[in-house]
Design a protein around this motif. Structure first.
Motif, mmCIF file in Angstrom:
data_model
loop_
_atom_site.group_PDB
_atom_site.id
_atom_site.type_symbol
_atom_site.label_atom_id
_atom_site.label_comp_id
_atom_site.label_asym_id
_atom_site.label_seq_id
_atom_site.Cartn_x
_atom_site.Cartn_y
_atom_site.Cartn_z
ATOM 1 N N GLN A 41 -9.755 0.104 18.581
ATOM 2 C CA GLN A 41 -10.886 0.789 18.811
ATOM 3 C C GLN A 41 -11.638 1.635 17.118
ATOM 4 O OE1 GLN A 41 -13.881 0.067 21.856
ATOM 5 N NE2 GLN A 41 -13.411 -2.232 22.198
ATOM 6 N N GLY A 42 -12.422 1.177 16.041
ATOM 7 C CA GLY A 42 -13.225 2.349 15.717
ATOM 8 C C GLY A 42 -13.430 1.039 14.243
ATOM 9 N N ASN A 43 -13.675 2.517 13.301
ATOM 10 C CA ASN A 43 -14.114 2.148 11.980
ATOM 11 C C ASN A 43 -13.259 1.815 10.676
ATOM 12 O OD1 ASN A 43 -17.232 2.500 12.866
ATOM 13 N ND2 ASN A 43 -17.306 4.622 12.221
ATOM 14 N N ARG A 44 -13.192 0.306 9.655
ATOM 15 C CA ARG A 44 -12.558 -0.056 9.338
ATOM 16 C C ARG A 44 -12.607 0.362 8.081
ATOM 17 N NH1 ARG A 44 -10.021 -5.558 9.715
ATOM 18 N NH2 ARG A 44 -8.370 -5.135 7.554
ATOM 19 N N ASP A 45 -12.644 2.189 7.400
ATOM 20 C CA ASP A 45 -13.449 2.932 6.540
ATOM 21 C C ASP A 45 -12.533 3.208 5.442
ATOM 22 O OD1 ASP A 45 -12.377 4.820 8.224
ATOM 23 O OD2 ASP A 45 -13.875 6.198 8.302
ATOM 24 N N LEU A 46 -11.046 3.103 5.277
ATOM 25 C CA LEU A 46 -10.375 3.918 4.818
ATOM 26 C C LEU A 46 -10.087 2.658 3.780
ATOM 27 C CD1 LEU A 46 -7.886 5.785 6.483
ATOM 28 C CD2 LEU A 46 -9.756 6.461 5.309
ATOM 29 N N GLY A 47 -9.946 2.607 2.491
ATOM 30 C CA GLY A 47 -9.323 2.168 1.026
ATOM 31 C C GLY A 47 -8.743 1.923 0.777
ATOM 32 N N MET A 48 -8.082 3.082 1.450
ATOM 33 C CA MET A 48 -6.159 3.133 0.663
ATOM 34 C C MET A 48 -5.958 4.781 2.047
ATOM 35 S SD MET A 48 -3.388 5.497 -0.702
ATOM 36 C CE MET A 48 -3.717 6.031 -2.221
ATOM 37 N N VAL A 49 -4.111 4.571 2.228
ATOM 38 C CA VAL A 49 -3.869 5.503 3.261
ATOM 39 C C VAL A 49 -2.356 5.379 2.616
ATOM 40 C CG1 VAL A 49 -2.454 5.580 5.702
ATOM 41 C CG2 VAL A 49 -4.834 4.301 5.250
ATOM 42 N N SER A 50 -1.945 6.265 2.060
ATOM 43 C CA SER A 50 -0.869 6.596 1.573
ATOM 44 C C SER A 50 -0.100 7.503 1.981
ATOM 45 C CB SER A 50 -1.147 8.142 0.313
ATOM 46 O OG SER A 50 0.059 7.865 -0.609
ATOM 47 N N VAL A 51 1.066 6.607 2.847
ATOM 48 C CA VAL A 51 2.144 7.730 3.812
ATOM 49 C C VAL A 51 3.327 8.534 3.082
ATOM 50 C CG1 VAL A 51 3.925 6.563 5.785
ATOM 51 C CG2 VAL A 51 1.461 5.471 4.687
ATOM 52 N N PHE A 52 3.635 9.702 3.534
ATOM 53 C CA PHE A 52 4.774 10.277 2.701
ATOM 54 C C PHE A 52 4.250 10.769 1.503
ATOM 55 C CE2 PHE A 52 7.494 7.463 5.709
ATOM 56 C CZ PHE A 52 7.411 8.885 6.627
#
Length: 220
Positions: A41-52
């Motif tokens: 449960q939490g906010n969906r507040d990210l437009g992009m996640v950059s992994v590595f």
């Protein structure tokens, strides 16, 4: 937790701060991962996640255009961003679950132990994509790859309203591992060949983009 990351001298993109005995093996823990994602449960507040994203180029580019972005890489946080540990793996899951509808995650798994230049070390071949597992660096690269794939699986399953893009050199063995093949087939992911030189790179560098976007016309 050791203060410094363990790296292969030939493969500086492959690192962990954890002892091998404590490595988190997510392939053996899918029911727990599934329950975590279901109950999150939490906010969906990210437009992009950059992994590595060691260089922060992807994250900064997104942020400069006004989007909330987050970069995940062990070089930024040796505890929360070590994908070889349970803490680091679940921190990544939490970031992926924060993605807003219509957003996407960009993945650049370490490739140095999957390419031709290190073939004398990893010894991967058509009948053995795991390579020479007597080598510590190969075992480490396999775990990073596997945990990356399982985090991607969670993103695809529990954030189906988002997109993913995974980048690898065209000759990489990474997508040939069983865990990757199962995810590619199970989620109907597509693979597009491009060249980094077309986008200002110093070398042509043929690159495969594994993604969840609609097929382009050349693939239809």
């Amino acid at each position: 937790m050791p203060k410094s990351s363990k790296k292969s001298s030939k493969c500086m993109d492959t690192a962990t701060a954890a002892d091998e005995a404590s490595w988190y093996r997510s392939e053996d823990d899918w029911p727990t991962i599934r329950d975590f994602c279901k109950s999150w449960q939490g906010n969906r507040d990210l437009g992009m996640v950059s992994v590595f994203d060691r260089s922060l180029k992807m994250c900064n580019e997104w942020a400069n255009h006004g989007h909330a972005a987050y970069a995940y890489d062990i070089s930024h946080n040796g505890v929360n961003m070590d994908i070889c540990t349970r803490v680091g793996f679940y921190f990544l899951l939490s970031l992926l679950l924060r993605m807003a509808p219509g957003s996407f995650s960009m993945w650049a798994p370490p490739c140095s132990l999957f390419i031709f230049l290190t073939s004398s070390l990893h010894r991967r071949h058509v009948f053995g994509a795991a390579g020479d597992v007597t080598q510590f660096a190969v075992r480490l690269s396999n775990l990073i790859s596997s945990n990356c794939a399982m985090a991607l699986k969670a993103a695809l399953k529990f954030r189906p309203d988002c997109h993913v893009v995974v980048e690898q050199p065209s000759g990489s063995w990474l997508f040939k591992a069983d865990v990757w093949k199962e995810i590619i087939q199970g989620f109907w992911l597509k693979k597009t060949l491009t060249y980094q030189g077309l986008f200002g790179g110093p070398l042509p560098k043929p690159t495969h983009l594994l993604h969840s976007f609609a097929a382009d016309r050349s693939e239809e």
